[in-house]
Design a protein around this motif. Structure first.
Motif, PDB file in Angstrom:
ATOM      1  N   ARG A 753       0.782  -1.146  -0.010  1.00 48.24           N
ATOM      2  CA  ARG A 753       0.091   0.004   0.121  1.00 48.24           C
ATOM      3  C   ARG A 753       1.133   1.294   0.099  1.00 48.24           C
ATOM      4  N   VAL A 754       2.042   1.223   0.600  1.00 51.78           N
ATOM      5  CA  VAL A 754       2.751   2.355   0.731  1.00 51.78           C
ATOM      6  C   VAL A 754       3.868   2.599  -0.302  1.00 51.78           C
ATOM      7  N   MET A 755       4.477   1.191  -0.608  1.00 47.00           N
ATOM      8  CA  MET A 755       5.595   1.343  -1.547  1.00 47.00           C
ATOM      9  C   MET A 755       5.023   1.185  -3.153  1.00 47.00           C
ATOM     10  N   GLY A 756       3.706   0.412  -3.281  1.00 46.49           N
ATOM     11  CA  GLY A 756       3.409   0.298  -4.660  1.00 46.49           C
ATOM     12  C   GLY A 756       3.829  -1.279  -4.894  1.00 46.49           C
ATOM     13  N   ILE A 757       4.546  -2.052  -4.145  1.00 47.68           N
ATOM     14  CA  ILE A 757       5.079  -3.231  -5.041  1.00 47.68           C
ATOM     15  C   ILE A 757       5.177  -4.076  -3.628  1.00 47.68           C
ATOM     16  N   ALA A 758       5.433  -5.515  -3.564  1.00 52.70           N
ATOM     17  CA  ALA A 758       5.297  -6.330  -2.521  1.00 52.70           C
ATOM     18  C   ALA A 758       6.896  -6.435  -1.937  1.00 52.70           C
ATOM     19  N   PRO A 759       7.097  -6.872  -0.832  1.00 54.61           N
ATOM     20  CA  PRO A 759       8.470  -6.739  -0.337  1.00 54.61           C
ATOM     21  C   PRO A 759       9.454  -7.564  -1.196  1.00 54.61           C
TER      22      PRO A 759
END
Length: 768
Positions: A753-759
């Protein structure tokens, strides 16, 4: 639909079971239709008969209440106790009593024919006429089976205590009818011998029978009412002889509520108040007709249900299983292992949803239970002038759910008269009931009214004006309030014999000024009790002439509180209000003007001793500016000088508050930077660290940083997680735990939600 298969099968099986039920129900309903119809008819008959009984008992109670009101009538008591002087009668007293009791016949049709016999005058008072000889009354109104002497002996010369004479033939002038007679001697404590007065209410049988007409019209049946001794009170659809045969028949059990007698279903109930017996009969053929209708409807509904069920069962099983599975997925995602578990999916959903609803309902019930007390406390604080700033008042009003139509209006005091100096338990209970009645009536008469109790016999009413484009017009609102409270006073006296007096202060232009209007209303009420004969008194009508200036202590305290809160607009308005009230409404002498200016300067100098100003660079300049205000200047110049000083004081307060707010926000940020890895870090713990309420720090942080605390905490955690993902020292699950997330799933959703991609994708992109 493999993941929906379990729930889908359960839905499909349940629909197939439901399809079988109508077939069984159709067969069973036919066999039980007669019993069901009989039960419903008995229930309806008992309900209607009970309703008729309640109405009749209520009417008879009103008749008894009428006699008790007569017992309290002072004019009638005067007539009862005075001695007749020769042939002279108290004509005026007799006429006055007749005029007072005449309206009672308009409220109860049982009181259409009654008379009052005065023993000392040997006179009968009836509606519109006074018979100075009972023989004249007997010529027009008499019982068919009683002679004049028997009538005098049985009715006029005996002492009666709520006695009821059974149904008798009666002649009302030329009309032949049957009546039931209610008799009561006055005063109420008469026991033996001739009483001073006797009240006789003659109730026409038609009025009683009209209460039972519904049974005959609905079922074509009959109804019968008899007293405790078996004497007939009313008949409807049945003869006297037939009713007596029914009562005398040994096969008929009068203790049963319902039983069949001949071709009728007989319903019997007994009054617990007077022992009267109410009976109603429903013909058997009416019951069978309803049973046949039930049979037809049952088979029709059964066939339609089978046909539609076969066509829609499969479709509904598919449609209803899909949303439940989606809801199940959401619940498992949010609650996981912490949720309420069960044997199957439905138990899981039911347990968790029930827990949510129960918690929410408990909170809502507790808030609703406390709301009236909170609102009453808020209104008492408002009229007491405890709010020093508009922001504090608005916050308290929102907490108490008090939505005022506008900021302008009047404050009034309602006095319930007649209880001065009385403090017994019975009187206090009566005053409490009177206050509740008055408040209910006032709430029904007008909107924009807020009420609270003032002692045991007074009510404070805050009347806010409707918000209009043209602004607040005090004269028009005064006329509306006068009209509303005149209706209230007249209605309270007419319906409940409650005598009220209302007093109102001058209009307030903002809610913090309501306390001043309240104080004026109290002083006006004292004036009204002492000298005024009006029901509604305004402060302007009762205000005595004065040569003093206007600057009460509560206004000074509110001005100090408003400046300390930094509310510049409210402080300016209060200064303008004080100056206007002393220049427009008063003609001050030179000495009074100097005294007023001196007190205003003293108020401002008091503020300079406050902690907020001691360290200010402007302290010396402000002090010189205050001392430099001259009373010899025009009022407009004095007002401008004081407003300029107020603006400077509020500016100092605002600067102090802004600096303090920034320090609190920086402290919160430092605490989050130190504790972001704690999964139990909540708004409550942050508020506890800052030593401020949760709502306060949430609003303050948002106001200073334009960011919610929860969003800022999430941003700090994700930034730290991004740094850890740049190395291979920890797995994604370990990083989630280190930055304060309970589950890796929650961390992944927040990171995306914050970075736009998965960890994992972010780590791979760093390596590339």
């Amino acid at each position: 639909m493999p993941k929906h298969s379990t729930i889908f099968r359960k839905f499909l099986v349940s629909y197939l079971i439901i399809l079988v039920i109508p077939s069984i129900a159709g067969f069973v309903s036919y066999r039980t239709s007669i019993e069901v119809t009989q039960s419903v008819s008995i229930e309806n008959g008992v309900t209607q008969l009970e309703r008729s009984k309640e109405i009749l008992e209520r009417r008879m109670a009103e008749v008894e209440g009428f006699t008790r009101q007569l017992a309290l009538n002072p004019d009638l008591n005067t007539l009862m106790n005075e001695k007749k002087r020769g042939d002279r009668d108290n004509v005026y007293g007799i006429w006055s009593v007749m005029r007072q009791v005449m309206p009672f016949s308009q409220t109860n049709d049982f009181l259409q024919n009654y008379f009052i016999y005065l023993t000392n005058y040997d006179v009968i008072l009836s509606q519109g006429s006074a018979y100075f000889r009972p023989e004249h009354y007997y010529q027009n109104f008499r019982y068919s089976d009683l002679t004049l002497e028997e009538w005098k002996s049985a009715v006029l010369d005996r002492t009666h205590r709520s006695e009821i004479m059974p149904l008798r033939a009666y002649t009302n002038k030329t009309k032949q009818t049957s009546v039931v007679t209610y008799m009561q001697s006055l005063p109420l404590d008469s026991f033996s011998g001739p009483s001073p007065a006797t009240v006789v209410v003659i109730i026409d049988e038609e009025n009683i029978s009209s209460l039972l007409s519904g049974l005959e019209e609905r079922y074509g049946g009959w109804a019968h009412i008899s007293d405790a001794e078996g004497n007939t009170v009313s008949l409807q659809g049945i003869g006297e002889e037939e009713a007596r045969r029914l009562s005398a028949d040994e096969s008929f059990d009068p203790a049963k509520v319902s039983q069949f007698y001949n071709d009728d279903l007989v319903i019997t109930i007994r009054s617990d108040k007077n022992g009267w017996i109410y009976q109603a009969g429903i013909p058997r053929h009416v019951l069978m007709e309803n049973a046949n209708q039930i049979k037809t409807i049952t088979w029709l509904v059964t066939g339609v249900a089978l046909l539609l069920g076969l066509l829609t069962g499969l479709l509904l099983a598919y449609r209803n299983s899909a949303p439940i599975n989606r809801l199940l997925g959401v619940m498992k995602e949010h609650f996981g292992k912490e949720g309420v578990t069960g044997r199957n999916e439905f138990d899981f959903l039911q347990g968790n949803i029930s827990s949510i609803i129960s918690s929410n309902r408990q909170l809502e019930d507790e808030l609703n239970r406390q709301l009236p007390l909170v609102r009453d406390g808020f209104l008492k604080r408002l009229i007491a002038g405890e709010f020093r700033a508009a922001e504090e008042l608005a916050a308290a009003a929102a907490q108490a759910d008090a939505r005022f139509q506008s900021q302008q209006g009047f404050v009034g005091v309602l006095q319930i008269n007649g209880y001065s100096g009385m403090d017994s338990v019975e009187i206090l209970n009566e005053m409490t009931a009177a206050r509740l009645i008055v408040k209910q009536m006032l709430a029904e008469l007008g909107s924009g009214l807020w009420m609270t109790d003032l002692g045991s016999d007074r009510i404070v009413a805050i009347c806010t004006a409707c918000a209009e484009e043209g602004g607040f017009e005090s004269e028009r609102e005064r006329e509306n309030i006068t009209e509303t409270f005149e209706k209230l006073i007249q209605l309270a006296y007419r319906e409940y014999k409650i005598h009220l007096t209302a007093s109102f202060g001058e209009p307030f232009l903002s809610l913090p000024e309501a306390s001043h209007s309240f104080e004026q209303a109290k002083r006006t009420m004292d004036f009204a009790e002492y000298d005024s004969k009006q029901s509604i008194v305004w402060f302007g009508d009762a205000k005595p002439e004065t040569a003093t200036y206007y600057y009460p202590l509560d206004i000074e305290q509110r001005l100090i509180g408003t400046i300390r809160a930094g509310d510049r607009d409210e402080a300016r308005r209060m200064v303008q209000s004080v100056i206007e009230k002393n220049t427009e409404n008063r003609q001050l002498s030179i000495e009074m003007k100097q005294q007023l200016v001196g007190e205003l300067k003293g108020t401002l100098l008091k503020l300079l001793d406050q902690k907020a100003f001691l360290g200010s660079e402007l302290l010396h300049a402000l002090k010189n500016q205050i001392v430099g205000v001259q009373a010899s200047n025009p009022a407009a110049v004095i007002q401008e000088e004081i407003i300029a000083i107020v603006d400077s004081l509020c500016g100092v307060i605002a600067s102090k508050k802004s600096h303090a707010h920034i320090q609190i926000v920086e402290e919160i940020k430092r605490f989050i930077a130190e504790s972001y890895g704690d999964a139990e870090l909540t708004l409550y713990r942050i508020a506890e660290k800052a030593e401020r309420p949760e709502k306060y720090i949430s609003q303050l942080f948002k106001e200073v940083t334009d960011t919610n605390i929860s969003d800022y905490l999430e941003k700090v955690r994700i930034e730290r997680a991004s740094e850890l993902l740049k190395t291979n020292a920890c797995t994604v699950d370990e990083i989630a735990e280190r930055v304060g997330y309970n589950s890796a799933h929650s961390f992944r959703r927040a990171f995306k939600r914050v970075m736009g991609i998965a960890p994992s994708s972010y780590r791979q992109s760093i390596k590339i």
